[in-house]
Motif scaffolding. Structure first.
Motif, PDB file in Angstrom:
ATOM      1  N   LYS A 255       0.856  -1.193   0.000  1.00 39.61           N
ATOM      2  CA  LYS A 255       0.000   0.000   0.000  1.00 39.61           C
ATOM      3  C   LYS A 255       0.888   1.237   0.000  1.00 39.61           C
ATOM      4  O   LYS A 255       1.746   1.391   0.879  1.00 39.61           O
ATOM      5  CB  LYS A 255      -0.907   0.033   1.226  1.00 39.61           C
ATOM      6  CG  LYS A 255      -2.121  -0.860   1.100  1.00 39.61           C
ATOM      7  CD  LYS A 255      -3.140  -0.554   2.173  1.00 39.61           C
ATOM      8  CE  LYS A 255      -4.288  -1.551   2.091  1.00 39.61           C
ATOM      9  NZ  LYS A 255      -5.316  -1.263   3.110  1.00 39.61           N
ATOM     10  N   VAL A 256       0.651   2.090  -0.989  1.00 40.34           N
ATOM     11  CA  VAL A 256       1.487   3.275  -1.165  1.00 40.34           C
ATOM     12  C   VAL A 256       0.576   4.502  -1.134  1.00 40.34           C
ATOM     13  O   VAL A 256      -0.461   4.518  -1.796  1.00 40.34           O
ATOM     14  CB  VAL A 256       2.238   3.201  -2.517  1.00 40.34           C
ATOM     15  CG1 VAL A 256       3.004   4.487  -2.779  1.00 40.34           C
ATOM     16  CG2 VAL A 256       3.177   1.993  -2.537  1.00 40.34           C
ATOM     17  N   ASP A 257       0.941   5.492  -0.351  1.00 36.35           N
ATOM     18  CA  ASP A 257       0.186   6.750  -0.362  1.00 36.35           C
ATOM     19  C   ASP A 257       1.168   7.906  -0.417  1.00 36.35           C
ATOM     20  O   ASP A 257       1.886   8.186   0.538  1.00 36.35           O
ATOM     21  CB  ASP A 257      -0.718   6.868   0.873  1.00 36.35           C
ATOM     22  CG  ASP A 257      -1.816   7.906   0.648  1.00 36.35           C
ATOM     23  OD1 ASP A 257      -1.496   8.990   0.099  1.00 36.35           O
ATOM     24  OD2 ASP A 257      -2.985   7.636   0.994  1.00 36.35           O
ATOM     25  N   LEU A 258       1.197   8.578  -1.576  1.00 39.50           N
ATOM     26  CA  LEU A 258       2.190   9.632  -1.800  1.00 39.50           C
ATOM     27  C   LEU A 258       1.546  10.999  -1.950  1.00 39.50           C
ATOM     28  O   LEU A 258       2.080  11.875  -2.651  1.00 39.50           O
ATOM     29  CB  LEU A 258       3.035   9.299  -3.044  1.00 39.50           C
ATOM     30  CG  LEU A 258       3.756   7.939  -2.995  1.00 39.50           C
ATOM     31  CD1 LEU A 258       4.619   7.751  -4.230  1.00 39.50           C
ATOM     32  CD2 LEU A 258       4.589   7.796  -1.725  1.00 39.50           C
ATOM     33  N   HIS A 259       0.390  11.188  -1.312  1.00 43.00           N
ATOM     34  CA  HIS A 259      -0.244  12.510  -1.367  1.00 43.00           C
ATOM     35  C   HIS A 259      -1.228  12.650  -0.211  1.00 43.00           C
ATOM     36  O   HIS A 259      -2.283  12.001  -0.192  1.00 43.00           O
ATOM     37  CB  HIS A 259      -0.967  12.693  -2.713  1.00 43.00           C
ATOM     38  CG  HIS A 259      -1.442  14.107  -2.943  1.00 43.00           C
ATOM     39  ND1 HIS A 259      -1.417  14.694  -4.199  1.00 43.00           N
ATOM     40  CD2 HIS A 259      -1.935  15.047  -2.091  1.00 43.00           C
ATOM     41  CE1 HIS A 259      -1.879  15.935  -4.103  1.00 43.00           C
ATOM     42  NE2 HIS A 259      -2.216  16.169  -2.827  1.00 43.00           N
ATOM     43  N   CYS A 260      -0.878  13.490   0.759  1.00 44.41           N
ATOM     44  CA  CYS A 260      -1.795  13.752   1.878  1.00 44.41           C
ATOM     45  C   CYS A 260      -1.301  14.967   2.659  1.00 44.41           C
ATOM     46  O   CYS A 260      -0.200  15.471   2.418  1.00 44.41           O
ATOM     47  CB  CYS A 260      -1.907  12.540   2.788  1.00 44.41           C
ATOM     48  SG  CYS A 260      -0.349  12.051   3.510  1.00 44.41           S
ATOM     49  N   HIS A 261      -2.154  15.435   3.550  1.00 48.18           N
ATOM     50  CA  HIS A 261      -1.917  16.724   4.213  1.00 48.18           C
ATOM     51  C   HIS A 261      -2.045  16.627   5.730  1.00 48.18           C
ATOM     52  O   HIS A 261      -2.835  15.830   6.241  1.00 48.18           O
ATOM     53  CB  HIS A 261      -2.900  17.771   3.678  1.00 48.18           C
ATOM     54  CG  HIS A 261      -2.742  17.978   2.209  1.00 48.18           C
ATOM     55  ND1 HIS A 261      -1.838  18.867   1.695  1.00 48.18           N
ATOM     56  CD2 HIS A 261      -3.321  17.364   1.155  1.00 48.18           C
ATOM     57  CE1 HIS A 261      -1.878  18.804   0.370  1.00 48.18           C
ATOM     58  NE2 HIS A 261      -2.766  17.904   0.011  1.00 48.18           N
ATOM     59  N   SER A 262      -1.286  17.490   6.404  1.00 47.06           N
ATOM     60  CA  SER A 262      -1.333  17.571   7.874  1.00 47.06           C
ATOM     61  C   SER A 262      -1.688  19.006   8.275  1.00 47.06           C
ATOM     62  O   SER A 262      -1.884  19.879   7.416  1.00 47.06           O
ATOM     63  CB  SER A 262       0.031  17.198   8.454  1.00 47.06           C
ATOM     64  OG  SER A 262       0.941  18.280   8.292  1.00 47.06           O
ATOM     65  N   THR A 263      -1.708  19.242   9.587  1.00 47.47           N
ATOM     66  CA  THR A 263      -1.974  20.594  10.102  1.00 47.47           C
ATOM     67  C   THR A 263      -0.904  21.612   9.688  1.00 47.47           C
ATOM     68  O   THR A 263      -1.116  22.812   9.858  1.00 47.47           O
ATOM     69  CB  THR A 263      -2.011  20.569  11.644  1.00 47.47           C
ATOM     70  OG1 THR A 263      -0.901  19.788  12.120  1.00 47.47           O
ATOM     71  CG2 THR A 263      -3.309  19.951  12.148  1.00 47.47           C
ATOM     72  N   ILE A 264       0.210  21.132   9.150  1.00 43.23           N
ATOM     73  CA  ILE A 264       1.228  22.067   8.651  1.00 43.23           C
ATOM     74  C   ILE A 264       0.690  22.824   7.436  1.00 43.23           C
ATOM     75  O   ILE A 264       1.140  23.921   7.124  1.00 43.23           O
ATOM     76  CB  ILE A 264       2.535  21.302   8.308  1.00 43.23           C
ATOM     77  CG1 ILE A 264       3.111  20.632   9.563  1.00 43.23           C
ATOM     78  CG2 ILE A 264       3.564  22.193   7.655  1.00 43.23           C
ATOM     79  CD1 ILE A 264       3.582  21.575  10.652  1.00 43.23           C
ATOM     80  N   SER A 265      -0.296  22.232   6.728  1.00 38.94           N
ATOM     81  CA  SER A 265      -1.010  23.006   5.690  1.00 38.94           C
ATOM     82  C   SER A 265      -2.501  22.941   6.000  1.00 38.94           C
ATOM     83  O   SER A 265      -2.927  23.470   7.028  1.00 38.94           O
ATOM     84  CB  SER A 265      -0.662  22.543   4.270  1.00 38.94           C
ATOM     85  OG  SER A 265      -1.066  21.211   4.008  1.00 38.94           O
ATOM     86  N   ASP A 266      -3.291  22.285   5.163  1.00 34.91           N
ATOM     87  CA  ASP A 266      -4.746  22.327   5.386  1.00 34.91           C
ATOM     88  C   ASP A 266      -5.351  20.989   5.802  1.00 34.91           C
ATOM     89  O   ASP A 266      -6.548  20.772   5.640  1.00 34.91           O
ATOM     90  CB  ASP A 266      -5.472  22.897   4.153  1.00 34.91           C
ATOM     91  CG  ASP A 266      -5.264  22.052   2.909  1.00 34.91           C
ATOM     92  OD1 ASP A 266      -4.409  21.137   2.930  1.00 34.91           O
ATOM     93  OD2 ASP A 266      -5.960  22.308   1.903  1.00 34.91           O
ATOM     94  N   GLY A 267      -4.522  20.104   6.373  1.00 35.61           N
ATOM     95  CA  GLY A 267      -5.070  18.871   6.937  1.00 35.61           C
ATOM     96  C   GLY A 267      -5.509  19.093   8.376  1.00 35.61           C
ATOM     97  O   GLY A 267      -5.212  20.139   8.967  1.00 35.61           O
TER      98      GLY A 267
END
Ligand code: AMP
Ligand code: MN
Ligand code: MN
Ligand code: MN
Length: 292
Positions: A13-25
């Protein structure tokens, strides 16, 4: 040996695109890492918008949990009068060209946030600058997503998608156009930092075919390497089209959920399929930080 590649096989399982509180996650970098690991992801990248300040923590937690890691970023670019996003993978997040370029790209966000708030005030919705800012952990990364969450919280819309459809989407009454980095600048920052560049969610741009071809050609002429095929921003019925685009241009394929938070979007971390075996994977050419 057949011509079929097998390099990408070690990962399930590969996930190469997601966001955290450092931007808009909505989750902190370590919490995104923990959620990815709990979903069975074995190769993961955090790709915050125009930010690399979550990467060190993300990598540390990823490695603690046994996940291989790619340091990532999603850069906002203006191309042909539209905003497009370019993901950089395997970047040295301390490289000054990248760090300074991203700081420049972020620099107009507060002013733009004020203009968005002014337009919303004219539409009868007040207090949104303070409201959105209070939701942004990183004030330099005030994003339309923070405005959208605030409007939903305040009952002005039933979903984030509705806010974009009604107010904040490109061309809508409270959308404020931005001059982001050029495509050449974004690729220069990524390449200087030793990374590979990937076209994020091409289906989102609604390019006519000729425009898409022009975009891909310019991207490749600048040394761009990959394209997202399986992304939470594509409807599954778009997957095959972008598989064909990757094959036609010899682009490497990428996949990622574009996860922003547990209650947002349709796709959780690690929910994208792996690539067809005849399409080379971006993770075969990007510099992976191995867990061990
Ligand atoms: P910004 O970089 O501030 O312009 O915000 C862009 C972010 O807004 C994207 O990364 C998405 O998270 C979100 N976004 C943009 N368009 C939409 C949409 N139509 N529906 C939901 N979220 C969107
Ligand atoms: Mn986003
Ligand atoms: Mn994006
Ligand atoms: Mn994204």
């Amino acid at each position: 040996m057949s011509n079929e590649r097998s390099l990408q096989k070690p990962y399930t399982k590969v996930d190469l695109h997601c966001h955290s509180t450092i931007s808009d996650g909505v989750l902190s970098p370590p919490d995104v890492a923990r959620r990815a690991a709990s979903q069975g992801v074995d190769l993961w990248a955090l790709t915050d918008h125009d930010e690399i300040r979550g990467i060190a923590q993300a990598r540390e937690t990823a490695h603690d949990l046994g996940m291989d890691f790619l340091s990532g970023v999603e850069i906002s670019v203006t191309w042909g009068g539209r905003t497009v996003h370019i993901v950089g993978l395997g970047v040295d997040e301390t490289h000054s060209v990248l760090v300074e370029g991203l700081a420049h790209n972020r620099s107009g966000r507060l002013r733009r946030g004020q203009s968005i708030a002014d337009r919303l005030t004219e539409l009868g919705i007040s207090g949104t600058f303070e409201g959105a800012k209070a939701l942004a952990s990183n004030p330099e990364m005030l994003s339309r997503t923070h405005f959208a969450r605030y409007l939903v919280d305040q009952g002005y819309a039933s979903s984030i998608q509705n806010v974009f459809d009604q107010y904040l989407g490109d061309g809508k009454p409270a959308a404020v156009p931005m001059n982001w980095a050029t495509l050449g600048e974004a690729l220069h920052w990524i390449h200087s930092a030793g990374g590979v560049a990937v076209i994020a969610h091409p289906g989102r741009y609604e390019f006519e075919r000729l425009r898409l071809d022009a975009f891909v050609k310019e991207f490749q002429a600048l040394g761009g390497c990959g394209i997202e095929i399986y992304t939470g921003s594509h409807h599954p019925n778009e997957y095959e089209f972008y598989e064909r685009v990757a094959r036609q241009y010899g682009l490497h394929g990428s996949c990622g959920s574009d996860f922003h938070g547990p209650k947002e979007g349709r796709y959780d971390l690690g929910s994208m399929p792996l690539l067809p075996t005849d399409i080379p994977a971006v993770w075969d050419v990007a510099k992976i930080d191995y867990a061990k």
